[in-house]
Scaffold this motif. Structure first.
Motif, mmCIF file in Angstrom:
data_model
loop_
_atom_site.group_PDB
_atom_site.id
_atom_site.type_symbol
_atom_site.label_atom_id
_atom_site.label_comp_id
_atom_site.label_asym_id
_atom_site.label_seq_id
_atom_site.Cartn_x
_atom_site.Cartn_y
_atom_site.Cartn_z
ATOM 1 N N PHE A 76 37.107 45.665 38.043
ATOM 2 C CA PHE A 76 37.444 47.014 38.489
ATOM 3 C C PHE A 76 38.614 47.611 37.719
ATOM 4 C CE2 PHE A 76 38.475 43.733 41.642
ATOM 5 C CZ PHE A 76 39.856 43.715 41.618
ATOM 6 N N GLY A 77 39.459 46.776 37.104
ATOM 7 C CA GLY A 77 40.519 47.318 36.259
ATOM 8 C C GLY A 77 39.940 48.040 35.052
ATOM 9 N N GLN A 78 38.956 47.418 34.415
ATOM 10 C CA GLN A 78 38.315 48.049 33.264
ATOM 11 C C GLN A 78 37.453 49.232 33.683
ATOM 12 O OE1 GLN A 78 36.782 45.976 29.956
ATOM 13 N NE2 GLN A 78 37.827 44.048 30.407
ATOM 14 N N GLY A 307 41.714 34.959 40.097
ATOM 15 C CA GLY A 307 41.501 36.402 40.094
ATOM 16 C C GLY A 307 42.575 37.156 39.336
ATOM 17 N N ALA A 308 43.838 36.820 39.590
ATOM 18 C CA ALA A 308 44.938 37.509 38.904
ATOM 19 C C ALA A 308 44.905 37.218 37.412
ATOM 20 C CB ALA A 308 46.276 37.076 39.500
ATOM 21 N N GLY A 309 44.596 35.973 37.053
ATOM 22 C CA GLY A 309 44.543 35.608 35.636
ATOM 23 C C GLY A 309 43.471 36.368 34.886
ATOM 24 N N ARG A 310 42.290 36.471 35.490
ATOM 25 C CA ARG A 310 41.195 37.193 34.820
ATOM 26 C C ARG A 310 41.484 38.685 34.747
ATOM 27 N NH1 ARG A 310 40.659 31.885 34.633
ATOM 28 N NH2 ARG A 310 38.591 31.190 33.975
ATOM 29 N N MET A 311 42.169 39.218 35.747
ATOM 30 C CA MET A 311 42.515 40.638 35.699
ATOM 31 C C MET A 311 43.504 40.906 34.568
ATOM 32 S SD MET A 311 42.171 43.690 36.762
ATOM 33 C CE MET A 311 41.303 43.576 38.333
ATOM 34 N N MET A 312 44.517 40.050 34.431
ATOM 35 C CA MET A 312 45.492 40.236 33.355
ATOM 36 C C MET A 312 44.843 40.044 31.985
ATOM 37 S SD MET A 312 49.098 38.678 34.815
ATOM 38 C CE MET A 312 48.472 37.139 35.478
ATOM 39 N N TYR A 313 43.852 39.168 31.910
ATOM 40 C CA TYR A 313 43.089 38.987 30.670
ATOM 41 C C TYR A 313 42.374 40.286 30.301
ATOM 42 C CZ TYR A 313 39.186 37.422 27.706
ATOM 43 O OH TYR A 313 38.256 37.287 26.703
ATOM 44 N N GLY A 314 41.748 40.914 31.306
ATOM 45 C CA GLY A 314 41.071 42.184 31.056
ATOM 46 C C GLY A 314 42.046 43.278 30.643
#
Length: 469
Positions: A76-78, A307-314
Protein backbone atom coordinates in the motif's frame (compact mmCIF):
# COMPACT_ATOMS: atom_id res chain seq x y z
CA UNK A 1 0.96 -0.97 -13.47
CA UNK A 2 3.98 -0.73 -11.23
CA UNK A 3 7.01 -2.80 -12.15
CA UNK A 4 6.84 -6.36 -10.88
CA UNK A 5 9.00 -7.38 -7.95
CA UNK A 6 12.16 -9.20 -9.03
CA UNK A 7 14.39 -9.42 -5.97
CA UNK A 8 12.20 -10.93 -3.26
CA UNK A 9 11.60 -14.67 -3.23
CA UNK A 10 8.03 -15.86 -3.64
CA UNK A 11 8.10 -18.46 -0.88
CA UNK A 12 4.90 -17.79 1.09
CA UNK A 13 1.94 -20.10 0.58
CA UNK A 14 -1.70 -19.43 1.42
CA UNK A 15 -1.19 -21.31 4.69
CA UNK A 16 1.69 -19.04 5.68
CA UNK A 17 -0.13 -15.83 4.78
CA UNK A 18 -3.36 -16.73 6.58
CA UNK A 19 -1.55 -17.50 9.79
CA UNK A 20 0.76 -14.50 9.50
CA UNK A 21 -2.29 -12.25 9.52
CA UNK A 22 -3.75 -14.16 12.45
CA UNK A 23 -0.44 -13.96 14.29
CA UNK A 24 -0.15 -10.23 13.80
CA UNK A 25 -3.76 -9.37 14.64
CA UNK A 26 -4.49 -11.80 17.50
CA UNK A 27 -2.28 -10.89 20.41
CA UNK A 28 -2.19 -8.26 23.12
CA UNK A 29 -5.52 -6.80 22.01
CA UNK A 30 -7.30 -10.07 22.78
CA UNK A 31 -5.32 -11.48 25.69
CA UNK A 32 -5.20 -8.25 27.70
CA UNK A 33 -6.83 -5.32 25.90
CA UNK A 34 -10.22 -7.00 25.74
CA UNK A 35 -10.68 -6.59 29.50
CA UNK A 36 -10.52 -2.79 29.28
CA UNK A 37 -12.87 -2.78 26.29
CA UNK A 38 -15.37 -4.83 28.30
CA UNK A 39 -15.14 -2.39 31.21
CA UNK A 40 -15.96 0.46 28.83
CA UNK A 41 -18.90 -1.07 26.96
CA UNK A 42 -20.02 -4.08 28.98
CA UNK A 43 -21.50 -6.93 26.93
CA UNK A 44 -22.17 -4.41 24.14
CA UNK A 45 -18.48 -4.70 23.32
CA UNK A 46 -19.55 -7.61 21.12
CA UNK A 47 -21.26 -5.06 18.86
CA UNK A 48 -18.09 -2.97 18.78
CA UNK A 49 -16.05 -5.94 17.58
CA UNK A 50 -18.67 -6.80 14.95
CA UNK A 51 -18.90 -3.23 13.64
CA UNK A 52 -15.14 -2.69 13.76
CA UNK A 53 -14.52 -6.05 12.12
CA UNK A 54 -16.88 -5.23 9.26
CA UNK A 55 -15.05 -1.95 8.62
CA UNK A 56 -11.66 -3.66 8.73
CA UNK A 57 -12.89 -6.30 6.28
CA UNK A 58 -13.72 -3.54 3.80
CA UNK A 59 -10.20 -2.17 4.25
CA UNK A 60 -8.83 -5.62 3.51
CA UNK A 61 -10.96 -5.97 0.40
CA UNK A 62 -9.76 -2.58 -0.83
CA UNK A 63 -6.17 -3.65 -0.19
CA UNK A 64 -6.84 -7.02 -1.79
CA UNK A 65 -8.15 -5.41 -4.96
CA UNK A 66 -4.90 -3.48 -5.34
CA UNK A 67 -2.61 -6.32 -4.23
CA UNK A 68 -4.09 -8.81 -6.69
CA UNK A 69 -4.08 -6.20 -9.46
CA UNK A 70 -0.41 -5.48 -8.83
CA UNK A 71 1.42 -7.61 -6.22
CA UNK A 72 4.58 -5.79 -5.08
CA UNK A 73 6.65 -5.52 -1.92
CA UNK A 74 5.85 -2.32 -0.09
CA UNK A 75 2.23 -2.87 -1.07
CA UNK A 76 0.00 0.00 0.00
CA UNK A 77 2.98 2.35 0.34
CA UNK A 78 3.75 1.97 -3.35
CA UNK A 79 0.08 2.06 -4.31
CA UNK A 80 -0.37 5.36 -2.48
CA UNK A 81 2.68 6.81 -4.25
CA UNK A 82 1.22 5.82 -7.60
CA UNK A 83 -2.39 6.92 -7.13
CA UNK A 84 -2.23 9.66 -4.47
CA UNK A 85 1.26 11.01 -5.08
CA UNK A 86 4.78 10.40 -3.70
CA UNK A 87 4.15 12.36 -0.50
CA UNK A 88 1.13 10.22 0.37
CA UNK A 89 3.13 7.05 -0.22
CA UNK A 90 5.99 8.38 1.90
CA UNK A 91 3.68 9.27 4.81
CA UNK A 92 1.72 6.02 4.59
CA UNK A 93 4.78 3.79 4.36
CA UNK A 94 6.64 5.38 7.24
CA UNK A 95 3.50 5.57 9.40
CA UNK A 96 3.04 1.83 8.96
CA UNK A 97 6.67 1.23 9.91
CA UNK A 98 6.17 3.56 12.89
CA UNK A 99 3.11 1.57 13.94
CA UNK A 100 5.00 -1.72 13.77
CA UNK A 101 7.94 -0.36 15.77
CA UNK A 102 5.65 0.92 18.54
CA UNK A 103 3.79 -2.38 18.76
CA UNK A 104 7.06 -4.30 18.76
CA UNK A 105 8.42 -2.17 21.60
CA UNK A 106 5.41 -3.10 23.68
CA UNK A 107 5.61 -6.77 22.72
CA UNK A 108 9.33 -7.28 23.42
CA UNK A 109 8.91 -5.64 26.81
CA UNK A 110 5.90 -7.85 27.47
CA UNK A 111 8.01 -10.87 26.53
CA UNK A 112 10.54 -9.91 29.20
CA UNK A 113 7.75 -9.59 31.76
CA UNK A 114 6.30 -12.97 30.79
CA UNK A 115 9.68 -14.71 31.17
CA UNK A 116 10.07 -13.07 34.56
CA UNK A 117 7.13 -15.18 35.73
CA UNK A 118 9.37 -18.27 35.54
CA UNK A 119 12.77 -16.64 36.08
CA UNK A 120 12.26 -13.64 38.36
CA UNK A 121 15.96 -13.48 39.21
CA UNK A 122 16.99 -12.88 35.58
CA UNK A 123 17.07 -9.24 34.48
CA UNK A 124 14.32 -8.41 32.00
CA UNK A 125 16.72 -6.90 29.46
CA UNK A 126 18.37 -10.30 29.02
CA UNK A 127 15.15 -11.81 27.69
CA UNK A 128 14.41 -8.75 25.56
CA UNK A 129 17.89 -8.89 24.05
CA UNK A 130 17.56 -12.61 23.39
CA UNK A 131 14.19 -12.41 21.65
CA UNK A 132 15.31 -9.48 19.49
CA UNK A 133 18.30 -11.46 18.22
CA UNK A 134 16.25 -14.64 17.77
CA UNK A 135 13.44 -13.02 15.78
CA UNK A 136 15.91 -10.86 13.86
CA UNK A 137 17.90 -13.93 12.88
CA UNK A 138 14.79 -15.77 11.73
CA UNK A 139 13.76 -12.79 9.62
CA UNK A 140 17.16 -12.92 7.91
CA UNK A 141 16.55 -16.51 6.83
CA UNK A 142 14.74 -17.59 3.71
CA UNK A 143 11.19 -16.26 3.79
CA UNK A 144 9.83 -19.81 3.83
CA UNK A 145 11.60 -20.46 7.17
CA UNK A 146 10.03 -17.30 8.54
CA UNK A 147 6.61 -18.36 7.25
CA UNK A 148 6.88 -21.81 8.83
CA UNK A 149 7.78 -20.40 12.24
CA UNK A 150 4.90 -17.95 12.08
CA UNK A 151 2.54 -20.75 11.07
CA UNK A 152 3.37 -22.89 14.09
CA UNK A 153 3.39 -20.00 16.56
CA UNK A 154 0.01 -18.82 15.32
CA UNK A 155 -1.32 -22.37 15.34
CA UNK A 156 -0.39 -22.68 19.02
CA UNK A 157 -2.10 -19.39 19.77
CA UNK A 158 -5.24 -20.25 17.82
CA UNK A 159 -5.36 -23.67 19.45
CA UNK A 160 -5.25 -22.07 22.88
CA UNK A 161 -8.10 -19.73 21.98
CA UNK A 162 -10.19 -22.66 20.73
CA UNK A 163 -9.46 -24.50 23.99
CA UNK A 164 -10.62 -21.45 25.94
CA UNK A 165 -13.84 -21.25 23.96
CA UNK A 166 -14.59 -24.97 24.37
CA UNK A 167 -13.67 -24.81 28.05
CA UNK A 168 -16.00 -21.89 28.56
CA UNK A 169 -18.88 -23.68 26.90
CA UNK A 170 -18.07 -26.69 29.08
CA UNK A 171 -18.40 -24.54 32.19
CA UNK A 172 -21.80 -23.27 31.01
CA UNK A 173 -23.20 -26.59 29.81
CA UNK A 174 -21.84 -29.02 32.38
CA UNK A 175 -21.34 -26.80 35.39
CA UNK A 176 -17.61 -27.43 35.54
CA UNK A 177 -16.08 -25.10 38.09
CA UNK A 178 -13.62 -25.11 40.93
CA UNK A 179 -14.56 -26.04 44.47
CA UNK A 180 -16.17 -23.25 46.40
CA UNK A 181 -17.14 -21.33 43.27
CA UNK A 182 -20.80 -20.38 43.62
CA UNK A 183 -20.85 -17.80 40.84
CA UNK A 184 -23.66 -18.54 38.43
CA UNK A 185 -22.69 -18.84 34.80
CA UNK A 186 -24.94 -18.59 31.78
CA UNK A 187 -26.31 -16.33 29.09
CA UNK A 188 -28.16 -14.23 31.67
CA UNK A 189 -24.83 -12.63 32.60
CA UNK A 190 -25.01 -10.78 29.29
CA UNK A 191 -27.90 -8.64 30.49
CA UNK A 192 -28.25 -9.21 34.25
CA UNK A 193 -25.74 -6.56 35.36
CA UNK A 194 -27.09 -3.26 34.14
CA UNK A 195 -28.36 -4.51 30.81
CA UNK A 196 -26.63 -5.39 27.56
CA UNK A 197 -25.36 -1.81 27.16
CA UNK A 198 -24.83 -0.80 30.81
CA UNK A 199 -22.70 2.27 30.08
CA UNK A 200 -24.92 3.52 27.30
CA UNK A 201 -23.94 4.44 23.78
CA UNK A 202 -21.03 6.47 25.15
CA UNK A 203 -19.39 3.37 26.59
CA UNK A 204 -19.82 1.54 23.29
CA UNK A 205 -18.25 4.42 21.37
CA UNK A 206 -15.34 4.71 23.82
CA UNK A 207 -14.50 1.02 23.37
CA UNK A 208 -13.74 1.51 19.67
CA UNK A 209 -10.31 2.92 20.54
CA UNK A 210 -9.33 -0.41 22.10
CA UNK A 211 -11.26 -2.57 19.63
CA UNK A 212 -9.59 -1.09 16.56
CA UNK A 213 -6.17 -1.52 18.15
CA UNK A 214 -6.99 -5.20 18.56
CA UNK A 215 -7.52 -5.63 14.81
CA UNK A 216 -4.29 -3.83 13.94
CA UNK A 217 -1.75 -5.83 11.98
CA UNK A 218 -4.14 -7.66 9.69
CA UNK A 219 -3.03 -5.43 6.81
CA UNK A 220 0.19 -7.44 6.66
CA UNK A 221 -1.60 -9.62 4.09
CA UNK A 222 -1.00 -6.85 1.56
CA UNK A 223 2.70 -6.71 2.46
CA UNK A 224 3.07 -10.42 1.67
CA UNK A 225 1.88 -9.97 -1.92
CA UNK A 226 5.43 -9.46 -3.19
CA UNK A 227 6.48 -12.83 -1.77
CA UNK A 228 3.34 -14.90 -2.30
CA UNK A 229 3.76 -17.85 -4.66
CA UNK A 230 0.50 -17.23 -6.52
CA UNK A 231 -0.83 -13.84 -5.37
CA UNK A 232 -3.93 -13.85 -7.59
CA UNK A 233 -5.11 -17.03 -5.87
CA UNK A 234 -3.49 -16.79 -2.43
CA UNK A 235 -4.34 -13.19 -1.49
CA UNK A 236 -8.13 -13.45 -2.09
CA UNK A 237 -8.31 -16.71 -0.13
CA UNK A 238 -6.38 -15.23 2.77
CA UNK A 239 -8.39 -12.01 2.86
CA UNK A 240 -11.76 -13.74 2.65
CA UNK A 241 -10.87 -16.28 5.35
CA UNK A 242 -8.91 -14.40 7.99
CA UNK A 243 -11.25 -11.50 8.92
CA UNK A 244 -14.12 -13.91 9.55
CA UNK A 245 -11.89 -16.10 11.69
CA UNK A 246 -10.67 -13.15 13.71
CA UNK A 247 -14.23 -12.01 14.30
CA UNK A 248 -15.17 -15.49 15.45
CA UNK A 249 -12.19 -15.71 17.79
CA UNK A 250 -12.78 -12.30 19.35
CA UNK A 251 -16.56 -12.39 19.51
CA UNK A 252 -16.88 -16.01 20.60
CA UNK A 253 -14.13 -15.72 23.20
CA UNK A 254 -15.58 -12.58 24.75
CA UNK A 255 -19.09 -14.02 24.56
CA UNK A 256 -17.92 -17.02 26.60
CA UNK A 257 -16.03 -14.86 29.10
CA UNK A 258 -19.00 -12.60 29.76
CA UNK A 259 -21.36 -15.57 30.04
CA UNK A 260 -19.15 -17.28 32.63
CA UNK A 261 -18.49 -14.19 34.74
CA UNK A 262 -20.40 -11.00 35.41
CA UNK A 263 -18.70 -8.48 33.17
CA UNK A 264 -17.84 -6.04 36.03
CA UNK A 265 -15.55 -8.74 37.49
CA UNK A 266 -13.67 -9.50 34.29
CA UNK A 267 -10.12 -8.32 34.61
CA UNK A 268 -10.48 -7.41 38.26
CA UNK A 269 -8.97 -10.69 39.47
CA UNK A 270 -6.16 -11.15 36.96
CA UNK A 271 -6.39 -12.24 33.37
CA UNK A 272 -9.84 -13.42 32.29
CA UNK A 273 -8.21 -16.34 30.53
CA UNK A 274 -6.56 -17.50 33.75
CA UNK A 275 -10.05 -17.49 35.27
CA UNK A 276 -11.31 -19.90 32.60
CA UNK A 277 -8.48 -22.37 33.13
CA UNK A 278 -8.77 -22.10 36.90
CA UNK A 279 -12.47 -22.94 36.72
CA UNK A 280 -11.67 -25.97 34.61
CA UNK A 281 -9.70 -27.27 37.58
CA UNK A 282 -6.32 -26.92 35.89
CA UNK A 283 -3.87 -26.08 38.66
CA UNK A 284 -1.19 -24.90 36.25
CA UNK A 285 -3.49 -22.33 34.64
CA UNK A 286 -1.01 -19.49 35.03
CA UNK A 287 1.77 -21.53 33.42
CA UNK A 288 -0.43 -22.52 30.49
CA UNK A 289 -1.50 -18.92 29.99
CA UNK A 290 2.11 -17.79 30.15
CA UNK A 291 3.05 -20.17 27.35
CA UNK A 292 0.16 -18.84 25.28
CA UNK A 293 0.96 -15.17 25.81
CA UNK A 294 4.66 -15.78 25.11
CA UNK A 295 3.78 -17.45 21.81
CA UNK A 296 1.41 -14.56 21.10
CA UNK A 297 4.13 -11.98 21.74
CA UNK A 298 6.78 -13.82 19.69
CA UNK A 299 4.32 -14.35 16.84
CA UNK A 300 3.32 -10.68 16.79
CA UNK A 301 6.96 -9.50 16.91
CA UNK A 302 7.78 -11.90 14.08
CA UNK A 303 5.01 -10.60 11.82
CA UNK A 304 5.60 -6.95 12.67
CA UNK A 305 9.33 -7.04 11.92
CA UNK A 306 8.53 -8.72 8.60
CA UNK A 307 5.88 -6.15 7.70
CA UNK A 308 7.89 -3.07 8.66
CA UNK A 309 11.00 -4.41 6.94
CA UNK A 310 9.21 -5.07 3.66
CA UNK A 311 7.56 -1.66 3.78
CA UNK A 312 10.91 0.09 4.25
CA UNK A 313 12.30 -2.02 1.40
CA UNK A 314 9.51 -0.75 -0.84
CA UNK A 315 10.16 2.84 0.27
CA UNK A 316 13.86 2.48 -0.54
CA UNK A 317 13.01 1.28 -4.04
CA UNK A 318 11.09 4.51 -4.57
CA UNK A 319 13.87 6.70 -3.19
CA UNK A 320 11.88 7.46 -0.03
CA UNK A 321 14.23 5.64 2.35
CA UNK A 322 18.01 5.08 2.44
CA UNK A 323 19.25 3.05 -0.53
CA UNK A 324 20.74 0.46 1.80
CA UNK A 325 17.24 -0.63 2.78
CA UNK A 326 16.81 -2.10 -0.70
CA UNK A 327 19.82 -4.43 -0.42
CA UNK A 328 18.91 -8.11 -0.51
CA UNK A 329 20.75 -11.02 1.06
CA UNK A 330 21.49 -14.21 -0.88
CA UNK A 331 18.19 -15.52 0.49
CA UNK A 332 16.33 -12.64 -1.13
CA UNK A 333 15.69 -10.91 2.21
CA UNK A 334 16.08 -7.11 2.71
CA UNK A 335 18.59 -7.62 5.51
CA UNK A 336 19.28 -3.97 6.27
CA UNK A 337 15.66 -3.27 7.20
CA UNK A 338 15.69 -6.23 9.59
CA UNK A 339 18.85 -4.86 11.21
CA UNK A 340 17.27 -1.41 11.55
CA UNK A 341 14.16 -2.88 13.18
CA UNK A 342 16.36 -4.86 15.56
CA UNK A 343 18.28 -1.72 16.49
CA UNK A 344 15.01 0.12 17.16
CA UNK A 345 13.88 -2.70 19.43
CA UNK A 346 17.19 -2.62 21.29
CA UNK A 347 16.47 1.03 21.91
CA UNK A 348 13.28 -0.18 23.53
CA UNK A 349 15.36 -2.03 26.11
CA UNK A 350 16.77 1.31 27.25
CA UNK A 351 13.35 2.98 27.20
CA UNK A 352 12.03 0.15 29.31
CA UNK A 353 14.24 1.31 32.17
CA UNK A 354 13.54 5.01 31.75
CA UNK A 355 9.78 5.07 31.21
CA UNK A 356 7.23 3.79 33.74
CA UNK A 357 5.02 0.89 32.73
CA UNK A 358 1.82 2.95 32.47
CA UNK A 359 3.24 4.53 29.33
CA UNK A 360 2.09 1.47 27.40
CA UNK A 361 -1.51 2.66 27.55
CA UNK A 362 -0.33 5.70 25.62
CA UNK A 363 1.71 3.50 23.29
CA UNK A 364 -1.37 1.41 22.53
CA UNK A 365 -3.45 4.47 21.69
CA UNK A 366 -0.66 5.89 19.51
CA UNK A 367 -0.59 2.56 17.69
CA UNK A 368 -4.35 2.87 17.24
CA UNK A 369 -3.89 6.26 15.57
CA UNK A 370 -1.21 4.90 13.25
CA UNK A 371 -3.26 1.80 12.44
CA UNK A 372 -6.45 3.69 11.60
CA UNK A 373 -4.45 6.24 9.58
CA UNK A 374 -2.96 3.43 7.51
CA UNK A 375 -6.40 1.90 6.95
CA UNK A 376 -7.87 5.26 5.96
CA UNK A 377 -5.09 5.88 3.44
CA UNK A 378 -5.57 2.38 1.99
CA UNK A 379 -9.23 3.20 1.40
CA UNK A 380 -8.41 6.56 -0.20
CA UNK A 381 -5.78 4.89 -2.40
CA UNK A 382 -8.23 2.29 -3.66
CA UNK A 383 -10.75 5.01 -4.49
CA UNK A 384 -8.06 6.93 -6.38
CA UNK A 385 -7.07 3.79 -8.29
CA UNK A 386 -10.66 3.18 -9.35
CA UNK A 387 -11.02 6.79 -10.49
CA UNK A 388 -7.92 6.42 -12.66
CA UNK A 389 -9.22 3.30 -14.43
CA UNK A 390 -11.49 2.95 -17.42
CA UNK A 391 -14.68 0.88 -17.26
CA UNK A 392 -12.94 -1.85 -19.21
CA UNK A 393 -10.05 -1.96 -16.73
CA UNK A 394 -12.45 -2.10 -13.79
CA UNK A 395 -14.29 -4.98 -15.42
CA UNK A 396 -11.02 -6.90 -15.66
CA UNK A 397 -10.24 -6.65 -11.92
CA UNK A 398 -9.73 -10.13 -10.49
CA UNK A 399 -10.75 -9.28 -6.90
CA UNK A 400 -12.98 -6.17 -6.90
CA UNK A 401 -14.30 -4.51 -3.76
CA UNK A 402 -17.92 -5.53 -3.08
CA UNK A 403 -20.74 -2.97 -2.93
CA UNK A 404 -18.67 -0.31 -4.64
CA UNK A 405 -18.74 2.63 -3.96
CA UNK A 406 -21.00 2.54 -0.91
CA UNK A 407 -19.09 0.07 1.29
CA UNK A 408 -15.69 1.81 0.93
CA UNK A 409 -17.38 5.17 1.59
CA UNK A 410 -18.98 3.82 4.77
CA UNK A 411 -15.61 2.44 5.89
CA UNK A 412 -13.96 5.84 5.30
CA UNK A 413 -16.61 7.57 7.40
CA UNK A 414 -16.11 5.02 10.16
CA UNK A 415 -12.32 5.54 10.24
CA UNK A 416 -12.83 9.30 10.53
CA UNK A 417 -15.28 8.57 13.34
CA UNK A 418 -12.58 6.60 15.21
CA UNK A 419 -10.27 9.61 14.97
CA UNK A 420 -13.06 11.61 16.55
CA UNK A 421 -13.29 9.06 19.36
CA UNK A 422 -9.55 9.37 20.02
CA UNK A 423 -9.85 13.14 20.20
CA UNK A 424 -12.97 13.22 22.37
CA UNK A 425 -11.95 11.02 25.30
CA UNK A 426 -9.21 12.40 27.60
CA UNK A 427 -7.33 9.10 27.90
CA UNK A 428 -6.61 8.99 24.16
CA UNK A 429 -6.28 12.67 23.28
CA UNK A 430 -2.50 12.51 23.71
CA UNK A 431 -2.34 9.81 21.04
CA UNK A 432 -4.11 12.07 18.56
CA UNK A 433 -1.66 14.85 19.38
CA UNK A 434 1.39 12.59 18.98
CA UNK A 435 -0.03 11.18 15.76
CA UNK A 436 -0.63 14.65 14.37
CA UNK A 437 2.92 15.72 15.22
CA UNK A 438 4.24 12.56 13.54
CA UNK A 439 2.37 13.33 10.31
CA UNK A 440 3.62 16.93 10.32
CA UNK A 441 7.21 15.75 10.82
CA UNK A 442 6.86 13.37 7.88
CA UNK A 443 5.53 16.17 5.67
CA UNK A 444 8.47 18.38 6.64
CA UNK A 445 10.95 15.53 6.06
CA UNK A 446 9.48 14.87 2.64
CA UNK A 447 9.61 18.52 1.58
CA UNK A 448 13.13 19.10 2.91
CA UNK A 449 14.89 15.89 1.90
CA UNK A 450 12.92 13.41 -0.18
CA UNK A 451 11.36 15.75 -2.74
CA UNK A 452 14.59 17.69 -3.48
CA UNK A 453 16.49 14.40 -3.82
CA UNK A 454 13.88 13.09 -6.24
CA UNK A 455 14.11 16.28 -8.29
CA UNK A 456 17.88 16.06 -8.41
CA UNK A 457 17.70 12.45 -9.54
CA UNK A 458 15.29 13.44 -12.30
CA UNK A 459 17.68 16.17 -13.48
CA UNK A 460 20.54 13.68 -13.54
CA UNK A 461 18.52 11.31 -15.69
CA UNK A 462 17.68 14.15 -18.08
CA UNK A 463 20.94 15.63 -19.35
CA UNK A 464 20.32 18.22 -22.13
CA UNK A 465 23.77 17.59 -23.54
CA UNK A 466 22.96 13.92 -23.95
CA UNK A 467 19.56 14.64 -25.46
CA UNK A 468 21.15 16.37 -28.50
CA UNK A 469 23.47 13.51 -29.34
Amino acid sequence: MLPQEKGLKRGLSARHIRFMALGSAIGTGLFYGSASAIQMAGPAVLLAYLIGGAAVFMVMRALGEMAVHNPVAGSFGQYASTYLGPMAGFILGWTYAFEMIIVCLADVTAFGIYMGFWFPEVARWVWVLGIVFLIGGLNLCNVKVFGEMEFWLSLLKVGAIVAMILGGFGIMLFGIHSAGDTQASGLSNLWAHGGFMPNGIGGLIASFAVVMFAFGGIEIIGITAGEAKDPQRVIPKAINAVPLRILLFYVLTLFVLMAIYPWPQIGSQGSPFVQIFSNLGIGSAATILNIVVISAAVSAINSDIFGAGRMMYGLAQQGQAPKGFAQLSRHGVPWMTVVVMGAALLGGVVLNYLIPENVFLLIASIATFATVWVWLMILFTQVAMRRSMTKEQVAELKFPVPFWPYAPAAAIVFMLFVFGVLGYFPDTQAALLVGGVWIVLLVVAYLLWVKPAAGQAARVHYDPALSHR
